[in-house]
Design an enzyme around this catalytic site. Structure first.
Site, PDB file in Angstrom:
ATOM      1  N   ASP A  59       0.847  -1.190   0.000  1.00  0.00           N
ATOM      2  CA  ASP A  59       0.000   0.000   0.000  1.00  0.00           C
ATOM      3  C   ASP A  59       0.888   1.247   0.000  1.00  0.00           C
ATOM      4  O   ASP A  59       1.872   1.308   0.751  1.00  0.00           O
ATOM      5  CB  ASP A  59      -0.862  -0.034   1.277  1.00  0.00           C
ATOM      6  N   HIS A  60       0.553   2.206  -0.826  1.00  0.00           N
ATOM      7  CA  HIS A  60       1.305   3.470  -0.888  1.00  0.00           C
ATOM      8  C   HIS A  60       2.806   3.275  -1.060  1.00  0.00           C
ATOM      9  O   HIS A  60       3.607   3.940  -0.370  1.00  0.00           O
ATOM     10  CB  HIS A  60       1.031   4.338   0.357  1.00  0.00           C
TER      11      HIS A  60
HETATM   12  P1  13P Z   1      -8.061   4.936   6.778  1.00  0.00           P
HETATM   13  O1  13P Z   1      -6.862   4.922   7.670  1.00  0.00           O
HETATM   14  O2  13P Z   1      -8.729   6.247   6.738  1.00  0.00           O
HETATM   15  O3  13P Z   1      -8.989   3.819   7.078  1.00  0.00           O
HETATM   16  O4  13P Z   1      -7.515   4.693   5.298  1.00  0.00           O
HETATM   17  C1  13P Z   1      -6.664   3.616   5.057  1.00  0.00           C
HETATM   18  C2  13P Z   1      -6.122   3.636   3.693  1.00  0.00           C
HETATM   19  O5  13P Z   1      -6.701   4.165   2.780  1.00  0.00           O
HETATM   20  C3  13P Z   1      -4.848   2.946   3.464  1.00  0.00           C
HETATM   21  O6  13P Z   1      -4.394   3.078   2.185  1.00  0.00           O
END
Ligand code: 13P
Length: 283
Positions: A82-83
């Protein structure tokens, strides 16, 4: 089970009108808790980790632990970066066994974002890896999160279509009024924008910043092409508040016992989100 490509899970979700829950998982306990809940609820799931989670377990250890745990469970799952903030991290995660990657160049120029993502797709899709990109930028609501950019920029549907066409990404994170962290007030999603984006790109869409979204908005977003919802703050908050409450109550703070209580609170949050996304019974 073994990890599956994320696009297989999202295709099923689109067809059956639900969203795959994508939860941040930073250690063995969080991973096992998520897998236990999802096995019990027969839900597919995405375990995700990025730079914030890699502070604790780096990509190789994260993937090794996740793989060893999933071998014990019957859960349809993907392991997702993620990211991801650099092509080097993407490469490291694929090598470690992640079955899907996001390279988040959402704050860079359209050209830079497009060129980098196209490269990632060409390099890793032939190996069965799912690639997620982001166009527009999903910001942060507050400082309870480490994810997302400072500023928010809504996704332009035409730009999204061009981006999807040039890069060939498998799925697209969209900015429609959503943000990472704890919303101070309910977000206002631009559903017309979401509908237009989906009409133009025709690939599964991803909603970042799941925490704090209302049930009605989630259902509407799912009906308009959202096939994956990222949830991190809700899990982290449940865990952290349990630890803080125990600390304030001066309970026995033997670490494994305190963390055991905290992880039970997190399990409740996982269950709530699986049900809210209609993912129970789908695996
Ligand atoms: P929240 O932390 O707002 O649930 O979002 C998580 C997210 O989008 C991780 O990529």
């Amino acid at each position: 089970m073994q990890f599956l490509p994320m696009k297989t899970l999202m295709a099923h979700a689109l067809k059956h009108r639900y969203a795959v829950p994508s939860f941040c998982a930073w250690n063995a306990e969080s991973m096992e808790t998520i897998l236990q809940v999802c096995q019990r609820l027969k839900s597919p799931v995405i375990l995700m980790a990025g730079p914030g989670e890699f502070e604790l377990l780096g990509p190789a250890s994260n993937a090794a632990v996740a793989r060893a745990l999933l071998a014990k469970y019957k859960v349809k799952a993907a392991l997702h970066l993620d990211h991801g903030d650099s092509p080097a991290l993407v490469k490291e995660c694929v090598k470690a066994g992640f079955t899907s990657v996001m390279l988040d160049y959402s704050t860079r120029s359209f050209e830079e974002n497009t060129t980098a993502l196209k490269k990632v797709c060409r390099m890793f899709q032939p190996k069965g890896i799912t690639v997620e990109g982001e166009i527009g930028a999903v910001g942060q609501c507050d400082s309870t999160t480490v994810e997302g950019s400072r500023d928010c920029r809504l996704t332009d549907p035409d730009e999204a279509a061009e981006y999807a066409r040039i890069t060939g990404v498998d799925c697209l994170a969209v900015s429609i009024g959503n943000a990472h962290g704890t919303y101070v007030k309910l977000p206002q999603f631009d559903f017309d924008r979401l509908a237009t984006i989906y009409q133009k790109v025709k690939i599964p869409l991803v909603l970042h910043g799941g925490t704090g979204t209302s049930d009605a908005d989630l259902q509407r977003a799912i009906a308009l092409g959202i096939a994956k919802v990222n949830v991190a703050t809700a899990l982290i908050t449940a865990y952290r508040e349990s630890l803080l409450n125990q600390w304030n109550a001066k309970q026995n703070l033997w670490v494994p016992i305190a963390q055991g209580a905290a992880i039970k609170e997190m399990a409740r949050a996982v269950e709530e989100w699986v049900l809210r996304l209609n993912a129970n019974g789908k695996a």
